[in-house]
Design a protein around this motif. Structure first.
Motif, short mmCIF file in Angstrom:
data_model
loop_
_atom_site.label_atom_id
_atom_site.label_comp_id
_atom_site.label_asym_id
_atom_site.label_seq_id
_atom_site.Cartn_x
_atom_site.Cartn_y
_atom_site.Cartn_z
N GLU A 1 0.83 -1.22 0.00
CA GLU A 1 0.00 0.00 0.00
C GLU A 1 0.86 1.27 0.00
O GLU A 1 0.61 2.20 -0.76
CB GLU A 1 -0.91 -0.05 1.23
N GLY A 2 1.87 1.31 0.88
CA GLY A 2 2.70 2.52 0.99
C GLY A 2 3.47 2.82 -0.28
O GLY A 2 3.71 3.99 -0.61
N GLU A 3 3.86 1.77 -1.02
CA GLU A 3 4.56 2.01 -2.29
C GLU A 3 3.62 2.64 -3.31
O GLU A 3 4.04 3.48 -4.11
CB GLU A 3 5.12 0.69 -2.84
N ILE A 4 2.35 2.26 -3.26
CA ILE A 4 1.38 2.87 -4.18
C ILE A 4 1.18 4.34 -3.82
O ILE A 4 1.11 5.21 -4.69
CB ILE A 4 0.05 2.08 -4.17
N VAL A 5 1.15 4.64 -2.52
CA VAL A 5 1.07 6.04 -2.08
C VAL A 5 2.29 6.80 -2.60
O VAL A 5 2.16 7.93 -3.12
CB VAL A 5 0.96 6.12 -0.54
N ASP A 6 3.49 6.21 -2.49
CA ASP A 6 4.70 6.86 -3.01
C ASP A 6 4.57 7.14 -4.52
O ASP A 6 4.96 8.21 -5.00
CB ASP A 6 5.94 5.98 -2.79
N GLN A 7 4.00 6.17 -5.24
CA GLN A 7 3.87 6.35 -6.70
C GLN A 7 2.86 7.45 -7.03
O GLN A 7 3.05 8.21 -7.99
CB GLN A 7 3.47 5.02 -7.34
N ILE A 8 1.80 7.55 -6.24
CA ILE A 8 0.82 8.62 -6.45
C ILE A 8 1.49 9.98 -6.20
O ILE A 8 1.31 10.94 -6.95
CB ILE A 8 -0.41 8.44 -5.54
N GLN A 9 2.31 10.04 -5.13
CA GLN A 9 2.99 11.31 -4.83
C GLN A 9 3.98 11.67 -5.94
O GLN A 9 4.10 12.84 -6.33
CB GLN A 9 3.70 11.21 -3.49
N GLU A 10 4.67 10.66 -6.47
CA GLU A 10 5.59 10.91 -7.61
C GLU A 10 4.81 11.44 -8.80
O GLU A 10 5.24 12.40 -9.47
CB GLU A 10 6.32 9.62 -7.98
N VAL B 1 -7.79 4.09 2.95
CA VAL B 1 -7.90 5.52 3.21
C VAL B 1 -6.61 6.22 2.78
O VAL B 1 -6.62 7.37 2.31
CB VAL B 1 -8.19 5.78 4.70
N ALA B 2 -5.47 5.54 2.91
CA ALA B 2 -4.18 6.14 2.52
C ALA B 2 -4.15 6.46 1.03
O ALA B 2 -3.66 7.53 0.61
CB ALA B 2 -3.03 5.20 2.90
#
Ligand code: DQA
Length: 148
Positions: free
Chosen positions: A55-64, A84-85
């Motif tokens: 999940e956190g890697e997908i959040v990182d990719q969205i931020q990128e 929710v993240a």
């Protein structure tokens, strides 16, 4: 400068081709990436294609994508229904003017009731579901249309 379309894929989509082919079809994620790349190139866009089970890697990719992307297509897979993240991360893209297209190979609304809830839909420009792997190509059309 050539604009980049981000396509983000969530958990278990690395197993496409062998995972429940009666629901998701025979194409692998590599096949999907190849056809998306062809479509993006033909339309004059770059493609940044990712998959993660984390999940956190997908959040990182969205931020990128918020820094480098013109549009985001996301098949968050099971995280669609729980995260929710990912909702919070996608919400940051709207003020940046980055369209978000929710993508699903299957039609979640016609499956188990737990798939009725989407944390992606409320922060997406629109959703494309149920057209098999063609959902990705339709979503590229929708993203390009939103950008032009
Ligand atoms: C999916 C639908 C989700 O409900 C499921 O958890 C997936 C794939 C789809 O593309 O149809 O993993 O996102």
């Amino acid at each position: 400068m050539i604009k980049t379309i981000y396509i983000l894929n969530g958990p278990n989509l690395n197993l496409l081709g062998t995972r429940e082919p009666e629901i998701y079809g025979a194409a692998t994620l590599g096949d999907i990436e190849t056809s998306c790349l062809q479509k993006c190139k033909a339309a004059g866009y770059d493609l940044s294609f990712h998959q993660s089970n984390i999940e956190g890697e997908i959040v990182d990719q969205i931020q990128e994508a918020g820094h480098k992307g013109a549009a985001v297509l996301i098949n968050a897979a099971a995280y669609t229904h729980t995260s929710v993240a990912i909702y919070d991360a996608l919400k940051t893209l709207k003020p940046l003017g980055i369209p978000v297209i929710e993508v699903h190979i299957s039609q979640p609304a016609s499956r188990e009731t737990f798939r009725l809830k989407s944390f992606v839909a409320p922060v997406a420009t629109g959703s494309i579901s149920g057209f098999g792997t063609n959902s990705y190509l339709l979503a590229i059309d929708a993203a390009i249309d939103s950008l032009s």
